[in-house]
Design a protein around this motif. Structure first.
Motif, mmCIF file in Angstrom:
data_model
loop_
_atom_site.group_PDB
_atom_site.id
_atom_site.type_symbol
_atom_site.label_atom_id
_atom_site.label_comp_id
_atom_site.label_asym_id
_atom_site.label_seq_id
_atom_site.Cartn_x
_atom_site.Cartn_y
_atom_site.Cartn_z
ATOM 1 N N VAL A 1 40.151 -31.741 10.276
ATOM 2 C CA VAL A 1 39.417 -30.687 9.554
ATOM 3 C C VAL A 1 38.040 -30.479 10.198
ATOM 4 O O VAL A 1 37.610 -29.336 10.410
ATOM 5 N N LEU A 2 37.363 -31.563 10.528
ATOM 6 C CA LEU A 2 36.050 -31.448 11.189
ATOM 7 C C LEU A 2 36.175 -30.785 12.563
ATOM 8 O O LEU A 2 35.392 -29.895 12.909
ATOM 9 N N THR B 1 38.764 -27.535 21.553
ATOM 10 C CA THR B 1 38.986 -28.102 20.221
ATOM 11 C C THR B 1 39.844 -29.359 20.306
ATOM 12 O O THR B 1 39.559 -30.362 19.631
ATOM 13 N N TRP C 1 42.143 -18.455 14.493
ATOM 14 C CA TRP C 1 42.000 -19.679 13.710
ATOM 15 C C TRP C 1 43.255 -20.551 13.781
ATOM 16 O O TRP C 1 43.158 -21.771 13.824
ATOM 17 N N TRP D 1 43.137 -24.511 14.539
ATOM 18 C CA TRP D 1 43.639 -25.556 13.642
ATOM 19 C C TRP D 1 44.776 -26.336 14.283
ATOM 20 O O TRP D 1 44.845 -27.566 14.161
ATOM 21 N N ARG E 1 36.039 -23.837 16.619
ATOM 22 C CA ARG E 1 36.011 -22.413 16.960
ATOM 23 C C ARG E 1 34.665 -21.995 17.552
ATOM 24 O O ARG E 1 34.633 -21.378 18.623
ATOM 25 N N ALA F 1 36.839 -27.099 12.061
ATOM 26 C CA ALA F 1 35.664 -26.361 11.582
ATOM 27 C C ALA F 1 34.644 -26.129 12.697
ATOM 28 O O ALA F 1 34.066 -25.041 12.797
ATOM 29 N N PHE F 2 34.420 -27.132 13.530
ATOM 30 C CA PHE F 2 33.449 -26.993 14.616
ATOM 31 C C PHE F 2 34.076 -26.486 15.908
ATOM 32 O O PHE F 2 33.376 -26.056 16.818
#
Length: 174
Positions: free
Chosen positions: A70-71, A26, A97, A101, A77, A74-75
């Protein structure tokens, strides 16, 4: 330069300090997403807002980094879970999560700070201000050494902990 590996240094250091506290996938995704605009500028000559020659545009602002975070979150995980599954590390799934984040926003904001120190065209406070108080805070060579050092230290810490855990799990007396 888009997609520079230097930006991974702080993430690798965090991974070395807190292995379960960061998703490198991430974090890396955030690094790539934030540099899509400079790549676009290199290909077209204009940023996402149509400003010619402005390499670090809206993506390199606090607002842009937040949207990209945010993008990436969201992708991040599903991509992290896929990566862990491919690497045979499915015992670590699901990644919480909160880790996803943290990794996404640590990725975008650390990228923004590093680029703001290095590049004069980064305007982190747009639309409120066009100033960049971070530019030139330290010289580029020192900034690169910081990134290289954090990457090396973090990697050594992470691998050392991994090898120590493997050694201890093999040498447990029943």
């Amino acid at each position: 330069m888009p997609f520079t590996p230097f930006h991974m240094g702080p993430g690798l250091l965090w991974k070395g300090l807190q292995p379960a506290g960061l998703s490198l996938i991430t974090f890396g995704l955030a690094q790539v997403l934030i540099d899509l605009e400079p790549l676009y500028v290199l290909k077209t000559g204009k940023d996402f807002l149509g400003v010619p020659g402005h390499l670090h545009g809206i993506s390199h602002t606090i607002l842009g980094a937040t949207v990209i975070g945010v993008l990436a979150g969201a992708f991040g995980r599903p991509l992290t879970h896929l990566g862990l599954w491919i690497l045979g590390q499915s015992s670590f799934i699901p990644v919480p999560w909160r880790v996803i984040w943290w990794s996404a926003f640590f990725g975008t904001y650390s990228h923004l700070v590093l680029d703001a120190v290095m590049h004069r065209d980064v305007e982190p406070f747009v639309p409120f201000s066009r100033s960049n108080p971070l530019v030139g805070l330290i010289d580029v060579g020192t900034l690169h050494w910081f990134c290289i050092t954090t990457a090396l230290v973090g990697t050594v810490m992470y691998l050392s902990l991994h090898l120590w855990r493997q050694y201890n799990s093999r040498n447990v007396v029943p």
